[in-house]
Design a protein around this motif. Structure first.
Motif, PDB file in Angstrom:
ATOM      1  N   VAL A  99       4.665  22.888   2.884  1.00  0.00           N
ATOM      2  CA  VAL A  99       4.890  21.647   3.627  1.00  0.00           C
ATOM      3  C   VAL A  99       5.380  20.573   2.669  1.00  0.00           C
ATOM      4  CG1 VAL A  99       3.792  19.873   5.037  1.00  0.00           C
ATOM      5  CG2 VAL A  99       3.063  22.244   5.240  1.00  0.00           C
ATOM      6  N   ALA A 100       6.381  19.814   3.100  1.00  0.00           N
ATOM      7  CA  ALA A 100       6.881  18.706   2.287  1.00  0.00           C
ATOM      8  C   ALA A 100       5.825  17.603   2.214  1.00  0.00           C
ATOM      9  CB  ALA A 100       8.169  18.160   2.886  1.00  0.00           C
ATOM     10  N   ASP A 101       5.700  16.991   1.046  1.00  0.00           N
ATOM     11  CA  ASP A 101       4.773  15.875   0.858  1.00  0.00           C
ATOM     12  C   ASP A 101       5.497  14.569   1.149  1.00  0.00           C
ATOM     13  OD1 ASP A 101       2.665  17.498   0.043  1.00  0.00           O
ATOM     14  OD2 ASP A 101       3.209  17.375  -2.065  1.00  0.00           O
ATOM     15  N   ALA A 102       4.955  13.777   2.073  1.00  0.00           N
ATOM     16  CA  ALA A 102       5.529  12.471   2.392  1.00  0.00           C
ATOM     17  C   ALA A 102       4.394  11.489   2.648  1.00  0.00           C
ATOM     18  CB  ALA A 102       6.434  12.558   3.607  1.00  0.00           C
ATOM     19  N   ALA A 103       4.580  10.259   2.228  1.00  0.00           N
ATOM     20  CA  ALA A 103       3.547   9.242   2.399  1.00  0.00           C
ATOM     21  C   ALA A 103       4.176   7.933   2.854  1.00  0.00           C
ATOM     22  CB  ALA A 103       2.792   9.031   1.088  1.00  0.00           C
ATOM     23  N   PRO A 104       3.458   7.182   3.684  1.00  0.00           N
ATOM     24  CA  PRO A 104       3.962   5.866   4.088  1.00  0.00           C
ATOM     25  C   PRO A 104       3.773   4.835   2.978  1.00  0.00           C
ATOM     26  CG  PRO A 104       1.833   6.261   5.098  1.00  0.00           C
ATOM     27  CD  PRO A 104       2.211   7.520   4.357  1.00  0.00           C
ATOM     28  N   VAL A 105       4.744   3.937   2.842  1.00  0.00           N
ATOM     29  CA  VAL A 105       4.686   2.851   1.864  1.00  0.00           C
ATOM     30  C   VAL A 105       4.949   1.539   2.598  1.00  0.00           C
ATOM     31  CG1 VAL A 105       5.697   1.869  -0.236  1.00  0.00           C
ATOM     32  CG2 VAL A 105       5.561   4.340   0.035  1.00  0.00           C
ATOM     33  N   MET A 106       4.107   0.549   2.342  1.00  0.00           N
ATOM     34  CA  MET A 106       4.308  -0.792   2.902  1.00  0.00           C
ATOM     35  C   MET A 106       4.773  -1.701   1.774  1.00  0.00           C
ATOM     36  SD  MET A 106       4.179  -2.827   5.556  1.00  0.00           S
ATOM     37  CE  MET A 106       3.146  -1.973   6.731  1.00  0.00           C
TER      38      MET A 106
ATOM     39  N   SER B 213       0.839  -1.206   0.000  1.00  0.00           N
ATOM     40  CA  SER B 213       0.000   0.000   0.000  1.00  0.00           C
ATOM     41  C   SER B 213       0.867   1.246   0.000  1.00  0.00           C
ATOM     42  CB  SER B 213      -0.943   0.030   1.207  1.00  0.00           C
ATOM     43  OG  SER B 213      -0.208   0.229   2.398  1.00  0.00           O
ATOM     44  N   VAL B 214       0.299   2.327  -0.508  1.00  0.00           N
ATOM     45  CA  VAL B 214       0.903   3.660  -0.438  1.00  0.00           C
ATOM     46  C   VAL B 214      -0.141   4.553   0.217  1.00  0.00           C
ATOM     47  CG1 VAL B 214       1.869   5.605  -1.710  1.00  0.00           C
ATOM     48  CG2 VAL B 214       2.224   3.279  -2.552  1.00  0.00           C
ATOM     49  N   ASN B 215       0.245   5.258   1.263  1.00  0.00           N
ATOM     50  CA  ASN B 215      -0.652   6.140   2.010  1.00  0.00           C
ATOM     51  C   ASN B 215      -1.882   5.364   2.499  1.00  0.00           C
ATOM     52  OD1 ASN B 215      -0.989   8.781   3.086  1.00  0.00           O
ATOM     53  ND2 ASN B 215      -2.625   9.147   1.600  1.00  0.00           N
ATOM     54  N   ASP B 216      -1.672   4.125   2.889  1.00  0.00           N
ATOM     55  CA  ASP B 216      -2.736   3.241   3.389  1.00  0.00           C
ATOM     56  C   ASP B 216      -3.916   3.134   2.426  1.00  0.00           C
ATOM     57  OD1 ASP B 216      -1.335   2.674   5.768  1.00  0.00           O
ATOM     58  OD2 ASP B 216      -2.037   4.560   6.657  1.00  0.00           O
ATOM     59  N   GLY B 217      -3.635   3.304   1.121  1.00  0.00           N
ATOM     60  CA  GLY B 217      -4.678   3.181   0.103  1.00  0.00           C
ATOM     61  C   GLY B 217      -5.598   4.385   0.000  1.00  0.00           C
ATOM     62  N   GLU B 218      -5.287   5.444   0.701  1.00  0.00           N
ATOM     63  CA  GLU B 218      -6.119   6.659   0.717  1.00  0.00           C
ATOM     64  C   GLU B 218      -5.594   7.699  -0.271  1.00  0.00           C
ATOM     65  OE1 GLU B 218      -8.880   6.929   2.624  1.00  0.00           O
ATOM     66  OE2 GLU B 218      -8.531   4.909   3.401  1.00  0.00           O
ATOM     67  N   VAL B 219      -6.447   8.617  -0.667  1.00  0.00           N
ATOM     68  CA  VAL B 219      -6.052   9.753  -1.496  1.00  0.00           C
ATOM     69  C   VAL B 219      -5.092  10.614  -0.684  1.00  0.00           C
ATOM     70  CG1 VAL B 219      -6.893  11.873  -2.599  1.00  0.00           C
ATOM     71  CG2 VAL B 219      -8.210   9.756  -2.790  1.00  0.00           C
TER      72      VAL B 219
ATOM     73  N   TYR C 235       6.045  -1.300  -8.845  1.00  0.00           N
ATOM     74  CA  TYR C 235       5.330  -0.122  -9.316  1.00  0.00           C
ATOM     75  C   TYR C 235       4.114   0.137  -8.434  1.00  0.00           C
ATOM     76  CZ  TYR C 235       8.121  -1.175 -13.412  1.00  0.00           C
ATOM     77  OH  TYR C 235       9.165  -1.448 -14.246  1.00  0.00           O
ATOM     78  N   ALA C 236       3.801   1.414  -8.248  1.00  0.00           N
ATOM     79  CA  ALA C 236       2.621   1.796  -7.474  1.00  0.00           C
ATOM     80  C   ALA C 236       2.071   3.090  -8.037  1.00  0.00           C
ATOM     81  CB  ALA C 236       2.981   1.970  -6.005  1.00  0.00           C
ATOM     82  N   SER C 237       0.836   3.376  -7.683  1.00  0.00           N
ATOM     83  CA  SER C 237       0.252   4.665  -8.041  1.00  0.00           C
ATOM     84  C   SER C 237      -0.518   5.196  -6.844  1.00  0.00           C
ATOM     85  CB  SER C 237      -0.662   4.536  -9.262  1.00  0.00           C
ATOM     86  OG  SER C 237      -1.729   3.655  -8.995  1.00  0.00           O
ATOM     87  N   LEU C 238      -0.690   6.496  -6.814  1.00  0.00           N
ATOM     88  CA  LEU C 238      -1.339   7.165  -5.698  1.00  0.00           C
ATOM     89  C   LEU C 238      -2.176   8.313  -6.239  1.00  0.00           C
ATOM     90  CD1 LEU C 238      -1.583   7.702  -2.602  1.00  0.00           C
ATOM     91  CD2 LEU C 238       0.496   9.086  -2.814  1.00  0.00           C
TER      92      LEU C 238
END
Length: 178
Positions: free
Chosen positions: A55-62, A36-42, A161-164
Protein backbone atom coordinates in the motif's frame (compact mmCIF):
# COMPACT_ATOMS: atom_id res chain seq x y z
CA UNK A 1 45.72 57.12 10.05
CA UNK A 2 43.67 58.74 7.25
CA UNK A 3 44.14 55.65 5.12
CA UNK A 4 42.88 53.37 7.88
CA UNK A 5 39.87 55.64 8.42
CA UNK A 6 39.05 55.58 4.71
CA UNK A 7 39.26 51.78 4.62
CA UNK A 8 36.98 51.51 7.67
CA UNK A 9 34.46 53.94 6.15
CA UNK A 10 34.53 52.06 2.85
CA UNK A 11 33.90 48.78 4.68
CA UNK A 12 31.00 50.31 6.63
CA UNK A 13 29.50 51.71 3.41
CA UNK A 14 29.83 48.30 1.73
CA UNK A 15 28.14 46.49 4.64
CA UNK A 16 25.34 49.09 4.66
CA UNK A 17 24.81 48.64 0.92
CA UNK A 18 24.50 44.87 1.33
CA UNK A 19 22.13 45.33 4.27
CA UNK A 20 19.88 47.69 2.33
CA UNK A 21 19.79 45.42 -0.70
CA UNK A 22 18.61 42.43 1.35
CA UNK A 23 14.99 43.63 1.41
CA UNK A 24 13.41 44.36 -1.95
CA UNK A 25 9.86 44.83 -3.15
CA UNK A 26 9.78 41.08 -3.80
CA UNK A 27 11.03 39.90 -0.40
CA UNK A 28 9.11 37.18 1.34
CA UNK A 29 6.27 38.93 3.11
CA UNK A 30 4.70 35.73 4.43
CA UNK A 31 5.98 32.64 6.20
CA UNK A 32 5.01 29.12 5.18
CA UNK A 33 4.23 26.98 8.22
CA UNK A 34 3.28 23.34 8.67
CA UNK A 35 0.34 23.29 11.06
CA UNK A 36 0.21 19.48 11.23
CA UNK A 37 1.22 16.29 9.44
CA UNK A 38 -1.11 13.29 9.80
CA UNK A 39 -3.12 15.34 12.33
CA UNK A 40 -0.18 15.07 14.76
CA UNK A 41 -0.57 11.29 15.05
CA UNK A 42 1.99 8.53 14.52
CA UNK A 43 1.88 7.15 10.98
CA UNK A 44 1.63 3.35 10.64
CA UNK A 45 3.38 2.20 7.47
CA UNK A 46 2.03 -1.29 6.81
CA UNK A 47 4.44 -3.27 4.64
CA UNK A 48 1.77 -5.68 3.32
CA UNK A 49 -2.01 -5.76 3.42
CA UNK A 50 -3.98 -8.89 4.29
CA UNK A 51 -4.07 -9.72 0.57
CA UNK A 52 -0.27 -9.40 0.29
CA UNK A 53 -0.24 -6.19 -1.73
CA UNK A 54 1.89 -3.14 -0.96
CA UNK A 55 0.00 0.00 0.00
CA UNK A 56 1.25 3.49 -0.84
CA UNK A 57 2.00 5.68 2.19
CA UNK A 58 0.19 9.03 2.14
CA UNK A 59 -0.50 11.53 4.91
CA UNK A 60 -2.51 14.74 5.15
CA UNK A 61 -0.59 17.99 5.69
CA UNK A 62 -2.11 21.28 6.87
CA UNK A 63 -0.16 24.37 5.74
CA UNK A 64 -0.42 27.87 7.15
CA UNK A 65 0.49 31.28 5.75
CA UNK A 66 1.49 33.82 8.39
CA UNK A 67 2.17 37.44 7.45
CA UNK A 68 5.82 38.22 8.24
CA UNK A 69 5.76 40.75 11.06
CA UNK A 70 2.34 39.68 12.31
CA UNK A 71 0.28 42.22 10.36
CA UNK A 72 -3.25 41.78 9.10
CA UNK A 73 -3.70 39.16 6.34
CA UNK A 74 -3.80 40.52 2.81
CA UNK A 75 -6.91 40.16 0.67
CA UNK A 76 -7.18 37.48 -2.02
CA UNK A 77 -5.46 38.40 -5.26
CA UNK A 78 -3.22 41.06 -3.72
CA UNK A 79 0.54 40.79 -4.32
CA UNK A 80 2.31 38.71 -1.67
CA UNK A 81 -1.04 37.37 -0.38
CA UNK A 82 -0.55 33.77 -1.46
CA UNK A 83 2.13 31.16 -0.92
CA UNK A 84 2.32 28.40 -3.51
CA UNK A 85 3.78 25.11 -2.24
CA UNK A 86 5.48 23.37 -5.16
CA UNK A 87 7.24 20.32 -3.75
CA UNK A 88 8.66 18.37 -0.86
CA UNK A 89 11.32 15.82 0.09
CA UNK A 90 11.00 13.12 2.75
CA UNK A 91 14.03 11.48 4.38
CA UNK A 92 14.04 8.86 7.14
CA UNK A 93 16.35 8.97 10.14
CA UNK A 94 17.26 5.29 9.95
CA UNK A 95 17.03 4.88 6.16
CA UNK A 96 14.27 2.26 6.28
CA UNK A 97 12.98 3.88 3.08
CA UNK A 98 15.12 5.86 0.63
CA UNK A 99 14.51 9.61 0.27
CA UNK A 100 11.32 10.45 -1.59
CA UNK A 101 10.44 13.68 -3.43
CA UNK A 102 7.12 14.80 -4.78
CA UNK A 103 5.51 17.77 -6.44
CA UNK A 104 2.55 19.84 -5.23
CA UNK A 105 0.55 22.82 -6.34
CA UNK A 106 -1.13 24.04 -3.17
CA UNK A 107 -2.14 27.67 -2.75
CA UNK A 108 -2.17 28.91 0.86
CA UNK A 109 -4.01 32.23 1.33
CA UNK A 110 -2.68 35.03 3.53
CA UNK A 111 -3.54 34.32 7.16
CA UNK A 112 -5.22 31.07 6.16
CA UNK A 113 -4.58 27.37 5.79
CA UNK A 114 -4.74 24.75 3.05
CA UNK A 115 -4.58 20.96 3.18
CA UNK A 116 -2.96 18.44 0.86
CA UNK A 117 -2.01 14.78 0.91
CA UNK A 118 1.60 13.83 0.32
CA UNK A 119 3.28 10.53 -0.48
CA UNK A 120 5.76 9.40 2.15
CA UNK A 121 7.65 6.70 0.27
CA UNK A 122 8.17 5.16 -3.15
CA UNK A 123 5.94 2.09 -3.46
CA UNK A 124 8.65 0.17 -5.36
CA UNK A 125 11.22 0.86 -2.63
CA UNK A 126 8.66 -0.05 0.02
CA UNK A 127 7.98 -3.38 -1.74
CA UNK A 128 11.68 -4.28 -1.43
CA UNK A 129 11.68 -3.92 2.38
CA UNK A 130 11.73 -7.25 4.20
CA UNK A 131 8.17 -7.92 5.51
CA UNK A 132 9.74 -9.08 8.78
CA UNK A 133 11.03 -5.55 9.39
CA UNK A 134 9.59 -3.72 12.38
CA UNK A 135 11.04 -0.36 13.29
CA UNK A 136 10.28 3.12 14.53
CA UNK A 137 11.70 6.09 12.71
CA UNK A 138 11.20 9.77 12.07
CA UNK A 139 10.35 11.11 8.64
CA UNK A 140 11.92 14.56 8.07
CA UNK A 141 9.97 16.58 5.51
CA UNK A 142 11.12 19.75 3.74
CA UNK A 143 8.46 21.72 1.82
CA UNK A 144 9.40 24.32 -0.79
CA UNK A 145 7.48 26.94 -2.70
CA UNK A 146 7.33 30.66 -3.37
CA UNK A 147 5.58 33.78 -2.20
CA UNK A 148 3.45 34.85 -5.13
CA UNK A 149 3.77 38.51 -6.11
CA UNK A 150 2.31 39.37 -9.52
CA UNK A 151 1.57 36.21 -11.43
CA UNK A 152 3.19 32.82 -11.39
CA UNK A 153 6.52 31.84 -9.78
CA UNK A 154 8.01 35.28 -9.40
CA UNK A 155 8.32 35.76 -5.63
CA UNK A 156 10.90 34.75 -3.07
CA UNK A 157 11.35 31.11 -2.21
CA UNK A 158 9.82 29.80 1.02
CA UNK A 159 10.69 26.67 2.95
CA UNK A 160 9.01 24.87 5.84
CA UNK A 161 10.12 21.85 7.85
CA UNK A 162 8.15 19.10 9.56
CA UNK A 163 8.71 15.71 11.11
CA UNK A 164 6.48 12.69 11.51
CA UNK A 165 6.87 9.64 13.77
CA UNK A 166 6.51 6.50 11.65
CA UNK A 167 6.03 2.87 12.71
CA UNK A 168 7.05 0.42 9.97
CA UNK A 169 5.92 -3.21 10.24
CA UNK A 170 3.81 -5.91 8.65
CA UNK A 171 0.76 -5.19 10.80
CA UNK A 172 -1.41 -7.83 9.04
CA UNK A 173 -4.47 -5.83 9.96
CA UNK A 174 -6.72 -4.17 7.40
CA UNK A 175 -7.93 -1.75 10.10
CA UNK A 176 -4.49 -0.19 10.60
CA UNK A 177 -4.39 3.47 9.59
CA UNK A 178 -3.14 3.90 6.04
Amino acid sequence: MKTVMRIVLAAVALVAAFGMSACTDESSRHLLTVVSVNDGEVYFSDLLTDSGSVVADAAPVMFGNIPNGGGEPLGPGEPFATIVVTGYTVTYDNGVYPPYSGGLTIRVPSGGTAEANIGLSDIGAKASVNPGTATSTTARIVFTGYNETYGVNNGDKVTAYASLSVQVANFEDADVQQ
